[in-house]
Write a protein that holds these residues in place. Sequence first.
Motif, PDB file in Angstrom:
ATOM      1  N   ILE A 129       2.218  -0.573   4.679  1.00 41.99           N
ATOM      2  CA  ILE A 129       2.085   0.745   4.069  1.00 41.99           C
ATOM      3  C   ILE A 129       3.487   1.302   3.841  1.00 41.99           C
ATOM      4  CG2 ILE A 129       1.229   3.088   4.389  1.00 41.99           C
ATOM      5  CD1 ILE A 129      -0.983   1.874   6.153  1.00 41.99           C
ATOM      6  N   THR A 171      -2.785  -3.620   8.195  1.00 40.04           N
ATOM      7  CA  THR A 171      -2.010  -2.740   7.311  1.00 40.04           C
ATOM      8  C   THR A 171      -0.992  -1.990   8.181  1.00 40.04           C
ATOM      9  OG1 THR A 171      -3.732  -1.016   7.493  1.00 40.04           O
ATOM     10  CG2 THR A 171      -3.843  -2.499   5.590  1.00 40.04           C
ATOM     11  N   CYS A 231       0.859  -1.190   0.000  1.00 38.95           N
ATOM     12  CA  CYS A 231       0.000   0.000   0.000  1.00 38.95           C
ATOM     13  C   CYS A 231       0.893   1.237   0.000  1.00 38.95           C
ATOM     14  CB  CYS A 231      -0.889  -0.016   1.241  1.00 38.95           C
ATOM     15  SG  CYS A 231      -1.978   1.426   1.401  1.00 38.95           S
ATOM     16  N   TYR A 244     -11.139   4.868   7.286  1.00 36.05           N
ATOM     17  CA  TYR A 244     -10.617   4.458   8.587  1.00 36.05           C
ATOM     18  C   TYR A 244     -11.061   5.421   9.687  1.00 36.05           C
ATOM     19  CZ  TYR A 244      -6.832   1.338   6.810  1.00 36.05           C
ATOM     20  OH  TYR A 244      -6.091   0.331   6.239  1.00 36.05           O
ATOM     21  N   GLN A 298      -5.239  -0.806  10.942  1.00 33.72           N
ATOM     22  CA  GLN A 298      -3.945  -0.161  10.744  1.00 33.72           C
ATOM     23  C   GLN A 298      -3.290   0.108  12.095  1.00 33.72           C
ATOM     24  OE1 GLN A 298      -2.306   3.896   8.569  1.00 33.72           O
ATOM     25  NE2 GLN A 298      -3.962   2.743   7.590  1.00 33.72           N
ATOM     26  N   ALA A 342      -7.872   4.925   0.326  1.00 35.94           N
ATOM     27  CA  ALA A 342      -8.217   4.898   1.749  1.00 35.94           C
ATOM     28  C   ALA A 342      -7.875   6.232   2.388  1.00 35.94           C
ATOM     29  CB  ALA A 342      -7.452   3.777   2.452  1.00 35.94           C
ATOM     30  N   ASP A 386      -3.021   5.080   0.575  1.00 33.56           N
ATOM     31  CA  ASP A 386      -3.454   5.450   1.925  1.00 33.56           C
ATOM     32  C   ASP A 386      -3.147   6.915   2.211  1.00 33.56           C
ATOM     33  OD1 ASP A 386      -4.160   4.366   4.848  1.00 33.56           O
ATOM     34  OD2 ASP A 386      -2.443   5.710   5.034  1.00 33.56           O
TER      35      ASP A 386
END
Length: 340
Positions: A276, A207, A17, A123, A181, A81, A52
Amino acid sequence: MKYKLLGRSGLKVSELCLGTMGFGTEAGWGADKDTSFKIMDTFAEAGGNFIDTANIYKLGTSEKIIGEYISNHDRDYFVLATKYTLKDNITNPNASGNNRKNMMRSVEESLKRLKMDFIDLLYLHIWDDITPIDEVLRAMDDLVKQGKVNYVAISDTPAWVVAQGNTLAELMGWSRFVALQVEYSLLARTPERELIPMAKHFGITVTPWAPLAGGALTGKYLRGEQGRIKPESVRLNDHSAEITRAVVTIADEIGISASNVALKWTTQQGFSSIPIVGATKVEQLADNLKTVDVELTAEHLKRLDEVSAIKLGFPGDFFREDAVRINSFGGFFEKVEKRA
């Protein structure tokens, strides 16, 4: 790049990501718009589709840059995201927190900056320890029903809260968290105590943020290079240096970068994990993308596990000890059965 399903969903995302906290030059660091565009080009050309960001990254500049880039590309290709929670304006006392009012306001502002009609993955950024989890999930589900959000996720929140939330969502027929996350790396393994076992149970994809521990695991601090980590950080203590040296040694043996080793480690821990990867330079991302072609051996993993091992505490260590007792009794009973 290979693609993975995100949590218990049918959403296909790339195995890495792209983290964009550094898109923008506010606070005296980061990538300008042109460099950010080149980074996203490099990521997309490698098959990356998972990006992200957050409403507060670079005071909203990160979302603006991403929005401008994607508006000139295939929107449906990318899985975008973003996050809400942390304070992004000073207009009212509800400009932060997990509450419904802030969520709705933040999402509308993010959509404007992103120049999009919908967010792929929303998120909750950090648990505020105030808002009831049912308020959060009901509001998120309303956004899904409105078509403004496709999937929901959670970040930096205690395991018991996430477990309560997904159980409630399943009961009520609301959208469940598909991603979690948290900070996770060879220098930050404490999520193994509660968060990761919980994620495995619920089928939530982890993540990891800071999978390179702010650059410490690249080995650059061992080489005396400068960075943004403060000298007093735990990422730079003697034990962290020992772990980093082990990473560098394995990288030299394989003929790859230390970053590749550290990143790959997060994906070979027996649970769904998509690290990430942040970058403010194209060459940084180009090196990190090589991780997809790396496979650590069982011996490599054993060495890294031993040098970075943490105490799980109770009940984790107790369960380990109990497993030894059970195995011992199992052997004893097996002998008795054979004699009988």
